[in-house]
Scaffold this motif. Structure first.
Motif, PDB file in Angstrom:
ATOM      1  N   ARG A 110      -4.937   9.797  -8.344  1.00 46.00           N
ATOM      2  CA  ARG A 110      -3.925   8.752  -8.084  1.00 46.00           C
ATOM      3  C   ARG A 110      -3.493   8.031  -9.358  1.00 46.00           C
ATOM      4  NH1 ARG A 110      -5.235   4.403  -5.132  1.00 46.00           N
ATOM      5  NH2 ARG A 110      -7.455   4.430  -5.719  1.00 46.00           N
ATOM      6  N   PHE A 111      -4.416   7.846 -10.289  1.00 46.67           N
ATOM      7  CA  PHE A 111      -4.125   7.115 -11.520  1.00 46.67           C
ATOM      8  C   PHE A 111      -4.094   8.074 -12.703  1.00 46.67           C
ATOM      9  CE2 PHE A 111      -6.027   2.697 -10.263  1.00 46.67           C
ATOM     10  CZ  PHE A 111      -5.267   2.716  -9.105  1.00 46.67           C
ATOM     11  N   THR A 112      -3.255   7.743 -13.684  1.00 43.63           N
ATOM     12  CA  THR A 112      -3.180   8.533 -14.910  1.00 43.63           C
ATOM     13  C   THR A 112      -3.135   7.604 -16.108  1.00 43.63           C
ATOM     14  OG1 THR A 112      -1.944  10.293 -13.777  1.00 43.63           O
ATOM     15  CG2 THR A 112      -1.903  10.281 -16.187  1.00 43.63           C
ATOM     16  N   ALA A 114       0.837  -1.194   0.000  1.00 42.17           N
ATOM     17  CA  ALA A 114       0.000   0.000   0.000  1.00 42.17           C
ATOM     18  C   ALA A 114       0.879   1.254   0.000  1.00 42.17           C
ATOM     19  CB  ALA A 114      -0.907   0.005   1.224  1.00 42.17           C
ATOM     20  N   GLY A 115       0.465   2.214  -0.816  1.00 42.38           N
ATOM     21  CA  GLY A 115       1.236   3.439  -0.980  1.00 42.38           C
ATOM     22  C   GLY A 115       2.218   3.399  -2.134  1.00 42.38           C
ATOM     23  N   GLY A 116       2.409   2.221  -2.696  1.00 43.05           N
ATOM     24  CA  GLY A 116       3.345   2.059  -3.797  1.00 43.05           C
ATOM     25  C   GLY A 116       2.738   2.398  -5.145  1.00 43.05           C
ATOM     26  N   SER A 117       3.521   2.142  -6.185  1.00 41.46           N
ATOM     27  CA  SER A 117       3.113   2.485  -7.548  1.00 41.46           C
ATOM     28  C   SER A 117       3.354   1.316  -8.492  1.00 41.46           C
ATOM     29  CB  SER A 117       3.911   3.692  -8.061  1.00 41.46           C
ATOM     30  OG  SER A 117       3.674   4.837  -7.271  1.00 41.46           O
ATOM     31  N   LEU A 118       2.556   1.290  -9.532  1.00 37.40           N
ATOM     32  CA  LEU A 118       2.737   0.352 -10.646  1.00 37.40           C
ATOM     33  C   LEU A 118       2.346   1.065 -11.926  1.00 37.40           C
ATOM     34  CD1 LEU A 118       1.172  -3.041  -9.418  1.00 37.40           C
ATOM     35  CD2 LEU A 118       3.591  -2.609  -9.889  1.00 37.40           C
ATOM     36  N   ARG A 119       2.922   0.622 -13.025  1.00 38.79           N
ATOM     37  CA  ARG A 119       2.495   1.122 -14.328  1.00 38.79           C
ATOM     38  C   ARG A 119       2.091  -0.062 -15.191  1.00 38.79           C
ATOM     39  NH1 ARG A 119       5.368   4.516 -19.227  1.00 38.79           N
ATOM     40  NH2 ARG A 119       6.412   2.526 -19.615  1.00 38.79           N
ATOM     41  N   ILE A 167      -0.004   5.753  -5.189  1.00 39.80           N
ATOM     42  CA  ILE A 167      -0.676   5.711  -3.885  1.00 39.80           C
ATOM     43  C   ILE A 167      -1.692   4.564  -3.873  1.00 39.80           C
ATOM     44  CG2 ILE A 167      -1.680   7.087  -2.040  1.00 39.80           C
ATOM     45  CD1 ILE A 167      -1.095   9.583  -3.698  1.00 39.80           C
ATOM     46  N   LEU A 168      -1.229   3.399  -4.210  1.00 37.33           N
ATOM     47  CA  LEU A 168      -2.118   2.249  -4.309  1.00 37.33           C
ATOM     48  C   LEU A 168      -2.668   1.855  -2.948  1.00 37.33           C
ATOM     49  CD1 LEU A 168      -0.178   0.294  -7.013  1.00 37.33           C
ATOM     50  CD2 LEU A 168      -2.604   0.865  -7.137  1.00 37.33           C
TER      51      LEU A 168
END
Length: 121
Positions: free
Chosen positions: A66-68, A14-19, A84-85
């Protein structure tokens, strides 16, 4: 027929990022819109974000800020940057590509097989 192949899913805290990436087997220029949807266990598939051929975007309220979503026509690829997952973002994420007439009639509709995103608390 068009194949859509998603990648980039995985396990993140939690709080991490992914693309996420969605690569299409043909040019995406002709698609009216492309988008990301998700389906959590026991829930219906829901819209996450969409982007039109002109670059207009739309987001679910739960991911705004949070998402783009973005697209690279030269690479025939659509991306979803997720920051900010949260644990509630855990789901299988699906890529969609559609083409509609100027009157809105759906004439092409393709889906990828999905990529799993798991957010641990």
């Amino acid at each position: 027929q068009v194949q859509l192949v998603e990648s980039g899913g995985g396990l993140v805290e939690a709080g991490g990022s992914l693309r996420l990436s969605c690569a299409a087997s043909r040019s995406i220029v002709s698609f009216t819109g492309m988008g990301w949807y998700r389906q959590a266990p026991g829930k219906q598939r829901e819209l996450v974000a969409t982007i039109t051929s002109g670059g207009s975007t739309n987001y679910a309220d739960s991911v705004k800020g949070r998402f783009t979503i973005s697209r690279d026509n030269a690479k025939s690829t659509v991306y979803l940057q997720m920051n900010i997952l949260k644990p509630e973002d855990t789901a299988v994420y699906y890529c969609n590509a559609e083409r509609r007439t100027i009157w809105g009639t759906l004439i092409e509709d393709y889906w990828g097989e999905g990529t799993l995103v798991t957010v641990s608390s």
